[in-house]
Enzyme design. Structure first.
Site, mmCIF file in Angstrom:
data_model
loop_
_atom_site.group_PDB
_atom_site.id
_atom_site.type_symbol
_atom_site.label_atom_id
_atom_site.label_comp_id
_atom_site.label_asym_id
_atom_site.label_seq_id
_atom_site.Cartn_x
_atom_site.Cartn_y
_atom_site.Cartn_z
ATOM 1 C CD GLU A 127 -1.028 -0.146 3.752
ATOM 2 O OE1 GLU A 127 -1.882 0.727 3.968
ATOM 3 O OE2 GLU A 127 -0.858 -1.157 4.478
ATOM 4 C CE LYS A 129 7.008 5.333 5.591
ATOM 5 N NZ LYS A 129 6.908 6.774 5.854
ATOM 6 C CG ASP A 131 5.536 12.665 3.854
ATOM 7 O OD1 ASP A 131 5.870 12.324 4.999
ATOM 8 O OD2 ASP A 131 6.160 13.504 3.185
ATOM 9 C CE1 TYR A 237 -0.640 2.945 9.389
ATOM 10 C CE2 TYR A 237 -1.375 4.772 8.015
ATOM 11 C CZ TYR A 237 -0.562 4.274 9.015
ATOM 12 O OH TYR A 237 0.337 5.117 9.642
ATOM 13 C CE LYS A 325 11.271 6.794 2.961
ATOM 14 N NZ LYS A 325 10.215 7.484 3.725
ATOM 15 C CB CYS A 430 41.763 16.801 19.292
ATOM 16 S SG CYS A 430 40.063 17.078 19.842
ATOM 17 C CB CYS A 433 41.357 18.862 23.868
ATOM 18 S SG CYS A 433 41.891 17.266 23.189
ATOM 19 C CB CYS A 448 40.754 13.244 20.140
ATOM 20 S SG CYS A 448 41.304 14.119 21.619
ATOM 21 C CB CYS A 454 39.008 15.464 24.658
ATOM 22 S SG CYS A 454 38.310 16.151 23.141
#
Length: 718
Positions: A127, A129, A131, A237, A325, A430, A433, A448, A454
């Site tokens: 079925e 979908k 939105d 549904y 999708k 990093c 830090c 790091c 950090c």
């Protein structure tokens, strides 16, 4: 193979972990903006895209699921604007697939779980979908009594007064309806109605981004009379709680909804083959633009309810359904910069900053770059990707959003590369830090070395510790954690988890009172202390989840908690375990027990052992245990069964159920399923061909039964 599948397939575990860290942080921030501040900065479709990308990576790397994973949450916490409604049956999300191959895999996984041979008929419904906004309508004795949004899947928002203004929703059901029935579906707005509404809204200076946002905003109005003026509609549904059996198939029950006065989607059909499923998908996709409402895919569900019951659920989605999708959309834009984000584990993840471009109706400003090799044009196998083309600041790049997933850079348009563009040099310090950043042999991620010093890592660890799925301490959000961490006042500092629980005592001895600090106040401070005190006794699994051990997400924390029952027993085993030194080494008994926990495995077990091998981790846990008591794990299952609390091992060939179904059934009945036999094993279910596990069970005097006896023991799973 679609690009999104290929790119995920190319990720190393280290790359996947870094991206999951970034996604968890970004999704949590959007949750706060949308539900807490009512000020979203992205569309609903783009928000869903982030969650889809996260779920896809976790499907590829299930052992990397984080403690704060968005996949362990359905939606988000309900808004305080509306009163909460607890769902009697959770409102779960659907997993997503993006290609024909994915659909084939989904059907194969269902057949494998059910142990269905290829020639046995398996019928699905397919079925469109919709939105829109998920809704649950509760009827008692035929009368609509409550309407609730999905919320976080467990608790939603009470929008009953607003729902009563929607003409397509019956206020009274006919006499043949059950005494109690929850009708579930989608509130949506047609495109023509949306355009007309926006034309009226333009006069007020505010318009909606798309029909889905419009439907959600209209339904969540404080004044129901405002909702009444909005052209909302409803497709039914699915269902939640019901006092009687509605039918035997998904298709027939939904058609029964139509007899009760609900609008159902006429695009729903039955399919008994993969070819039929994909043909219907392509038909819907071809006519998508002609539909009067927005859809973003096609939903497939196993039609027979008895098979749905056998298949059951994962943590946030059913095994018997998925959403296919629609295809990706692409665009070109310019890469304006590359930022480095530091995650909770120190992983340094590059993020592409893009000149804004619209892709599929959404404005895109950033994209994932995964790691330094990806930027250089090298895949996880060491082989070139993009034909070896690197990515440079200033490049014109081709980006793609697949099924509304977070954008990825597909390729570089070399002929448009600026003459002064230079190869990107990944930092070896990093950015948070300035500690040295190292890349261990065999890893694609640079990390790091700052550890607890950090700020990027420390703050993220604390945010994780207090997050909803972990300790869930109300009042300690992102801003508050940052404030306490950065405070120079020792009476206000929170630098470790234990500091949270000593805050009140330190405050009582200090001249600086928290209630006098901007942003707090006496009432909020009182609530904060109460929320902290409420977590001084907490379930073992949540406590373990909160520690943030690498690879130990909520699911693995529950598996370990069910196996060891108490945190003390778990810690003792973890500290006693000796890691194998080579392929022939099996480690000691404690290691074998930890590694043998169903669903854990060597990677997770090693992470646990390494965590407790660190002095600073043990000291942090000791300090925390002075303040917090982890409660022993309760037996799984609401009622007692013949196998509740027992450790069960399945071995040999199972003929009436698949191994996955057997494990799921045992866990549903309160048993703990182990992958190996030990002195702690209570029961072994042995099928034909059982070998070493059966022999060991016999030697240890453990009860052994066959598959038929298993069904007799549990009463056929009821």
């Amino acid at each position: 193979m679609a690009f999104e599948d290929k790119s995920i397939d190319l990720l190393t575990p280290q790359e996947a972990e870094a991206e999951l860290a970034r996604l968890a942080q970004e999704i949590a921030a959007h949750d706060r903006r949308y539900h807490g501040e009512d000020a979203p900065t992205i569309s609903d479709a783009e928000y869903d895209a982030l969650r889809l990308r996260n779920a896809a990576i976790e499907a590829r790397f299930p052992e990397l699921m984080r403690a704060d994973s968005p996949s362990l949450k359905v939606g988000a916490a309900p808004s305080a604007t509306f009163s909460p409604v607890a769902h009697s049956v959770p409102m779960l999300s659907l997993d997503n697939v993006f290609s024909d191959a994915d659909v084939v895999d989904f059907v194969a996984s269902v057949r494998r779980f059910l142990a269905f041979p290829p020639d046995r008929e398996l019928v699905f419904t397919a079925e469109p979908k919709i939105d829109g906004l998920s809704m649950s309508l509760r009827y008692e004795r035929g009368r609509l009594v409550t309407a609730a949004t999905r919320g976080d899947g467990t608790t939603g928002e009470n929008v009953t007064a607003n729902i009563r203004t929607i003409g397509e929703i019956p206020q009274q059901l006919p006499k043949d309806a059950p005494d109690v029935i929850e009708i579930r579906g989608e509130v949506y707005m047609r495109r023509d109605d949306f355009i007309a509404l926006n034309q009226r809204m333009a006069e007020t200076g505010r318009v909606f981004a798309n029909p889905r946002n419009s439907a959600a905003g209209s339904l969540r109005q404080i004044d129901p009379e405002v909702t009444r003026t909005r052209p909302l509609r409803f497709f039914a549904y699915a269902w939640g709680e019901t006092s009687e059996q509605l039918g035997e198939t998904q298709f027939d029950i939904v058609r029964r909804f139509a007899d009760w006065g609900f609008t159902i989607n006429d695009g729903m059909v039955r399919c008994n083959s993969i070819e039929g499923i994909l043909a219907h998908y392509k038909s819907i996709e071809a006519t998508r633009a002609q539909l009067p409402y927005d859809i973003d895919g096609v939903v497939y569900k196993v039609d027979r309810l008895d098979l749905q019951a056998r298949l059951g659920f994962r943590s946030r989605s059913p095994r018997w359904a998925t959403a296919h999708k629609f295809a990706a959309e692409k665009a070109t834009t310019i890469l304006t910069g590359i930022d480095i984000q530091v995650g909770r584990t120190g992983a340094m993840t590059p993020v592409a900053r893009l000149q804004p471009v619209t892709v599929g109706g959404v404005v895109v400003t950033n994209a994932t770059l995964h790691n330094e090799d990806y930027i250089r044009g090298i895949g996880s196998s060491g082989q070139p990707i993009r034909e070896g083309r690197d990515i440079r600041v200033g490049d014109t790049v081709l980006i793609q959003r697949a099924g509304d997933v977070i954008p990825q850079i597909l390729d570089v348009v070399l002929e448009k590369r600026p003459a002064d563009a230079v190869p990107y040099v990944f930092p070896d310090r990093c950015p948070a830090c300035d500690s040295h950043a190292v890349r261990e042999e065999g890893e694609a991620v640079r990390r790091c070395t700052g550890g607890l010093i950090c700020p990027a890592q420390a703050v993220e660890r604390l945010r994780h510790f207090v997050s909803r799925g972990a300790m869930d301490i109300e009042g300690l959000g992102e801003k508050q954690i940052a404030f306490f961490f950065n405070s120079e006042d020792p009476a206000l500092q929170i630098r470790s988890p234990a500091d949270i629980f000593t805050l009140k005592a330190r405050q009582e001895k200090s001249l600086t009172k928290l209630e006098n600090v901007d942003g707090f106040g006496a009432t909020s401070v009182k609530k904060l202390y109460a929320a902290i005190d409420e977590r001084r006794n907490i379930e073992f699994s949540r406590f373990l989840y909160a520690l943030g051990i690498r690879h130990v997400g909520e699911t693995n924390a529950k598996r370990l908690a069910r196996h060891y029952v108490s945190f003390a027993a778990f810690r003792e085993a973890s500290e006693a375990a000796v890691l194998p030194q080579d392929k022939g080494d099996k480690g000691n008994a404690a290691w074998q027990d930890l590694n043998g926990v169903n669903g854990i495995g060597a990677i997770v077990a090693a992470a646990v052992v390494e965590f407790f091998a660190e002095d600073h981790n043990r000291r942090a846990v000791d300090a925390l245990l002075e303040e917090v008591t982890p409660l022993d794990e309760k037996a799984v299952g609401a009622v007692s069964t013949p196998v509740s609390g027992k450790t069960v091992v399945f071995t040999g060939s199972l003929e009436k159920m698949s191994r996955d179904e057997a494990k799921a059934m045992a866990e549903r009945l309160g048993a703990k399923v182990a992958g190996s036999v030990s002195k702690k094993t209570d029961l072994v279910v042995a099928g034909p061909g059982a070998g070493s596990k059966l022999k060991l069970a016999t030697e240890l005097g453990i009860e052994v039964i066959d598959e038929d006896q298993w069904f007799e023991r549990i009463g056929n799973g009821s």
